[in-house]
Design an enzyme around this catalytic site. Structure first.
Site, PDB file in Angstrom:
ATOM      1  CE1 TYR A  30       0.081  17.523  -0.755  1.00 10.80           C
ATOM      2  CE2 TYR A  30       1.318  15.800   0.368  1.00 10.80           C
ATOM      3  CZ  TYR A  30       0.312  16.189  -0.500  1.00 10.80           C
ATOM      4  OH  TYR A  30      -0.466  15.237  -1.092  1.00 10.80           O
ATOM      5  CE1 TYR A  47      -4.916  14.829  -1.104  1.00 10.85           C
ATOM      6  CE2 TYR A  47      -4.806  12.444  -0.843  1.00 10.85           C
ATOM      7  CZ  TYR A  47      -4.276  13.620  -1.319  1.00 10.85           C
ATOM      8  OH  TYR A  47      -3.090  13.600  -2.024  1.00 10.85           O
ATOM      9  CG  ASP A  65      -9.770   6.770  -2.328  1.00  9.69           C
ATOM     10  OD1 ASP A  65      -8.943   5.871  -2.075  1.00  9.69           O
ATOM     11  OD2 ASP A  65      -9.445   7.955  -2.563  1.00  9.69           O
ATOM     12  CE  LYS A 104      -1.578   7.246   1.415  1.00 10.68           C
ATOM     13  NZ  LYS A 104      -2.757   7.963   0.939  1.00 10.68           N
TER      14      LYS A 104
HETATM   15  C1  LIG Z   1      -3.003   8.807  -0.338  1.00  5.81           C
HETATM   16  C2  LIG Z   1      -4.362   8.763  -0.893  1.00  5.81           C
HETATM   17  C3  LIG Z   1      -4.600   8.845  -2.285  1.00  5.81           C
HETATM   18  C4  LIG Z   1      -3.495   9.124  -3.276  1.00  5.81           C
HETATM   19  O1  LIG Z   1      -2.569   8.112  -3.363  1.00  5.81           O
HETATM   20  P1  LIG Z   1      -1.121   8.409  -4.027  1.00  5.81           P
HETATM   21  O2  LIG Z   1      -0.469   7.082  -4.072  1.00  5.81           O
HETATM   22  O3  LIG Z   1      -0.461   9.376  -3.100  1.00  5.81           O
HETATM   23  O4  LIG Z   1      -1.372   8.998  -5.365  1.00  5.81           O
HETATM   24  C5  LIG Z   1      -5.889   8.699  -2.731  1.00  5.81           C
HETATM   25  N1  LIG Z   1      -6.905   8.493  -1.884  1.00  5.81           N
HETATM   26  C6  LIG Z   1      -6.734   8.418  -0.562  1.00  5.81           C
HETATM   27  C7  LIG Z   1      -7.906   8.156   0.339  1.00  5.81           C
HETATM   28  C8  LIG Z   1      -5.461   8.567  -0.006  1.00  5.81           C
HETATM   29  O5  LIG Z   1      -5.274   8.519   1.315  1.00  5.81           O
END
Ligand SMILES: *Cc1c(COP(=O)(O)O)cnc(C)c1O
Length: 421
Positions: A13, A141, A243, A272
């Protein structure tokens, strides 16, 4: 500026020509990150929200070493092992009823890809040919791979590719914050209903980040919106995907954002903090209803996906230990205490430059009116012994849950002092 001889490393980024030099980490332990010039920084970001125990946790280190001495990794095609089986069982146990089948992959983005593939193939296996499109929220996102860029909505991240994205619809994001009124929720959810009423025959799934749209600008919204979305998705035979890569494992004050509601999605993605910030991994957890569409005597109904490192033993051993610590050390109490402190202090920061302050769980966000009023903040903070990294109009903290009251005060002081300049 990054030196010419250091261009071998391409940073995320960032415009490599104009970016500042990154701080060089020598070691990190607990809440502290030690950088090369001698300073120790208190961590206010938990390394993109994943390091929920802070750094170099003795128990996680030990779990990693013990597993490594047995083996680090074996393929999950044809082979299996305790850490992966136990982590799957544990995730089924701690997520809401109905979410019963865990598919592992190596990052949050891939975990979302897996969920989207599951949703589309769910309908294909049931004989629908046209339910292949996805509905997402504006400002969402979901990752940086192709399909996750498409279901997300962030031109600042993914503008170069926007002409490729034709199979996702984005509806207006919910408004009114966590405590939005019922009328407000009804007004927002009507947009989903109107949309699906017309288009449901081509839609496989509705995907959202529950309660907090994080990387797209920290939009907070009501759990009631999610409950109403569940009703509408059921009515139109559309799968609901949460998500929880960012919101999972305590970030919103409960173990999962979905625990603020009385419903469960058809598929949830965790990432995460799943591994306590040690290694990249994700879990895509499907409901029995979804799983059953794949469970048949026909080979072609099988789910055809299998990342090389899925269910990595080292990662799973660390993930299991992370959850053990989470429960044994009553992390939800620590989280509630940090939330209280954030509400007491962050909510009181006043400045003409501030548009809004939002707090939920261990997520504290100051949104400013113009992004230029955050220019130079990261250096200001690191000079005062704190690691924070604002983006666009958002100065936020999502620290590790081990932060003490004094450490949180230090982090919040720095945020407050910035507005006194
Ligand atoms: C960080 C994130 C992702 C992507 O995860 P990565 O491990 O970076 O590929 C997907 N969805 C959400 C809501 C996120 O915060």
């Amino acid at each position: 500026m990054v030196k010419m001889e250091d261009m071998s490393l391409w940073y995320p980024y960032a415009q490599m020509k104009t970016k500042d030099e990154n701080l060089h980490v020598e070691w990190a332990k607990g809440m502290k990150i030690k950088v090369k010039d001698g300073k120790e920084l208190l961590d206010g970001v938990a390394s993109w929200w994943c390091a929920c125990h802070g750094y170099s946790n003795d128990e996680l280190n030990k779990a990693a070493v013990e597993q490594m001495e047995k083996f680090s990794h074996v393929m999950l095609g044809g082979l299996t092992h305790d850490p992966v089986k136990n982590l799957a069982k544990k995730l089924v146990e701690i997520t809401p009823e109905g979410l019963n089948h865990v598919f592992f992959s190596d990052s949050g983005s891939v975990g979302v890809e897996v969920a989207l593939k599951m949703a589309i193939q769910y309908f294909s296996n049931k004989g629908y040919e046209n339910k292949i499109k996805i509905v997402g929220l504006k400002g969402g996102y979901h990752g940086d791979t192709f399909k996750t860029m498409e279901v997300g909505d962030d031109p600042a991240y993914h503008g170069a590719f926007s002409n490729l994205f034709r199979d996702t619809y984005h509806i207006d994001r919910p408004t009114g914050g966590y405590d939005a009124s019922e009328e407000n929720v009804e007004r927002d959810i009507a947009k989903l209903e109107e949309f699906l009423k017309e288009k449901h025959s081509e839609v496989a799934a509705f995907i959202v980040e529950p309660l907090i749209q994080a990387a797209g600008g920290f939009n907070f919204y009501s759990p009631k919106y999610l409950e109403r979305a569940r009703e509408i998705c059921d009515k139109y035979d559309v799968l609901l995907i949460f998500d929880e890569v960012a919101t999972g494992f305590g970030r919103t004050g409960k173990l999962f954002a979905m625990n603020h509601t009385n419903i469960a999605p058809d598929i949830v993605i965790l990432g995460k903090a799943l591994t306590g910030g040690y290694l990249g991994h994700a879990a895509t957890i499907a409901s029995t209803k979804v799983f059953e569409a794949f469970y048949s005597d026909k080979g072609r109904d099988a789910f055809m996906h299998g990342p090389t490192y899925m269910g990595n033993a080292l990662t799973c051993a660390i993930g299991l230990k992370s959850m053990e610590i989470f429960e044994r050390e009553n992390y939800l109490e620590k989280i509630a205490a940090i939330e209280k402190q954030l509400r007491r202090r962050l909510g009181n920061i006043k400045s003409d430059k501030i548009k809004d302050v939002r707090i939920l769980g261990v997520t504290g966000v100051i949104e400013v009116k113009e992004s230029k009023s955050l220019k130079g903040f990261a250096k200001f903070a690191s000079d005062r012994g704190v690691w924070l990294r604002p983006f666009y109009r958002h100065l936020y903290t999502m620290p590790p849950y081990i932060a003490t009251e004094e450490e949180m005060d230090h982090i919040i002081d720095v945020m407050e002092d910035w507005f006194k300049l």
